[in-house]
Design a protein around this motif. Structure first.
Motif, short mmCIF file in Angstrom:
data_model
loop_
_atom_site.label_atom_id
_atom_site.label_comp_id
_atom_site.label_asym_id
_atom_site.label_seq_id
_atom_site.Cartn_x
_atom_site.Cartn_y
_atom_site.Cartn_z
N ASP A 84 39.75 41.16 47.71
CA ASP A 84 40.45 42.08 48.60
C ASP A 84 40.67 43.44 47.96
O ASP A 84 40.92 44.43 48.65
CB ASP A 84 41.81 41.48 49.00
N TYR A 85 40.58 43.50 46.63
CA TYR A 85 40.70 44.76 45.93
C TYR A 85 39.96 44.63 44.59
O TYR A 85 39.77 43.52 44.10
CB TYR A 85 42.17 45.13 45.69
N GLN A 91 40.34 41.83 41.50
CA GLN A 91 41.20 40.71 41.90
C GLN A 91 40.75 39.42 41.21
O GLN A 91 39.57 39.06 41.25
CB GLN A 91 41.15 40.52 43.42
#
Length: 437
Positions: free
Chosen positions: A141-142, A145
């Motif tokens: 998600d980023y 991560q």
């Protein structure tokens, strides 16, 4: 005497299956690399499915070039939505792995372990047997991560034709005077489950080597002589007559040992990812050139190369894409050098090019510029266009330093001066952005 004779036969059998094991592990590694490439595409674009058309375009050449590959399936949320080849496998579209008592355990295990799994063999409806590589997909998600915190997207399955895989690896049920088999040990069991080859080999007195494959089972490659272990009783006369033969046998075994030591040493001097020389081999060659320089008067040059913008590629696209970039950088550097030159990977994204013979100042400058231009050419990774730049520092022996260690420090220092001078203003990144230092 009997035990010694059998031991020699077992050493011979181990040598046969050691080579077979290396070939088989290499072929399996190629197939999992294909699955990782598809996973990398999904990781970059998890919001979009890998369309049937795009999978067909990507997989056609791969399957035609590898007879062991049979089917590729992509299953978001564990339901197959894309498959190649399509026509003969159209019925698989919509198949939910959770409804299959045969296939769900391996998919579930890949989900829980968050790692690749090879399962099987399975008997196929269309004939033959197959192994299946399961590659679970966990998009981030980023950037950066941790894997343990990522959500499960689905699974990529690669169906591998068992017979063609073994043929590609050069394996058969009989190799020379030995029978071969592959057995798999379940956790807590000392009785192997037959996987491939001649089941007669699954005996307590067979020799075996472990297969390092991505599976929860303990797989072993096993061997047993076609005629069994031979025990021969020698009397005094026979022993004297066979003395010369035994001496020759020991000499041959010693030669095999020396050759194996040479092979192991060669592996210890190479970078495992790119196949380039590693730091140890580079320093050995620099030391040899330094010693020769005292007699010949000819020096050598080194070019210390550091990639700018490489970390954002790992953060945005994943380490599998980053590995592909490093391999391509190594190939590009080789293309720009002579056979006598040495290209080495000495760090995560650091390379050194060693050129014997010595260059003039202008030659060093032009050579460094040529290397930098080649390295900075863009890469295409799926739909993303990525690039890196290179900071290069050079040093010459013996003009810039009297020792190999000092020479590398000089080149490293000059590289950092170049890096600081060319440091760009930070900007935002997107999957289609060009990443440069």
């Amino acid at each position: 005497m009997k035990e010694t004779n059998i031991q020699r036969q077992k050493q011979d059998a181990l040598a046969v299956i050691a080579e077979a094991r290396a070939q088989l592990e290499g072929e399996v590694g190629k197939i999992f690399a294909l699955g990782r490439g598809i996973r990398s595409h999904i990781n970059v674009h998890p919001e979009r499915e890998l369309s049937q058309q795009k999978l067909s375009e990507a997989a056609t050449d791969l399957i035609q070039g590898n007879p062991a590959l049979r089917v590729i399936g992509i299953a978001p949320d564990n339901i197959i939505e894309t498959v190649f080849p399509l026509e003969e496998n159209r019925a698989a579209i919509g198949f939910d792995y959770r409804t299959s008592s045969e296939q769900w355990p391996s998919v579930h295990e890949a989900m829980i372990r968050r790692s690749e799994i090879m399962s099987g063999p399975y008997n196929l409806v269309q004939g033959g047997r197959a192994l299946i590589a399961r590659i679970p997909v966990y998009p981030s998600d980023y950037p950066g991560q941790p894997l343990a915190e990522r959500r499960y997207w689905g699974v990529v399955s690669v169906v591998i034709d068992e017979d063609n895989l073994m043929k590609s690896a050069g394996l058969s049920e009989r190799m020379g005077k030995y029978r071969l088999a592959i057995g798999a040990y379940a956790v807590g069991s000392d009785v192997p489950r037959f996987v491939y080859g001649d089941p007669y080999v699954l005996r307590p007195d067979a020799v075996s080597l472990p297969l390092y494959l991505p599976t929860s089972l303990g797989w072993e490659l096993m061997s047993y002589p076609i005629d069994g272990w031979r025990t021969v009783t020698f009397d005094v006369w026979a022993t004297r007559m066979a003395g010369g033969l035994i001496s020759a046998l020991f000499a041959g075994m010693a030669l095999l040992l020396v050759l194996e030591m040479i092979r192991i040493r060669a592996m210890a001097l190479q970078d495992s990812l790119t196949g380039l020389a590693n730091r140890r081999l580079l320093e050995d060659r620099m030391s040899q050139l330094a010693a020769m320089s005292e007699r010949s008067g000819r020096g050598f040059d080194i070019f210390y190369i550091d990639l700018n913008g490489f970390k954002p590629i790992n953060d945005s696209f994943g380490h599998s894409v980053g590995d592909l970039v490093l391999i391509e950088i190594g190939q590009r550097l080789r293309q720009q050098t002579r056979e006598m030159d040495t290209v080495a990977r000495v760090g995560g994204d650091e390379f050194i090019v060693l050129t014997p013979g010595g260059m003039s100042g202008s030659e060093r400058s032009h050579f460094a510029e040529r290397l930098a231009r080649k390295v900075s050419e863009p890469f295409l990774c799926g739909e993303a266009k990525v690039s890196v730049a290179a900071s290069i520092g050079s040093a010459s022996f013996p003009e810039d330093a009297a020792t190999v260690e000092d020479l590398m420090r000089v080149a490293d220092s000059r590289m950092y001066v170049h890096k600081e001078a060319d440091r760009p203003v930070p900007s935002g990144l997107s999957p289609a952005a060009s990443l440069s230092g």
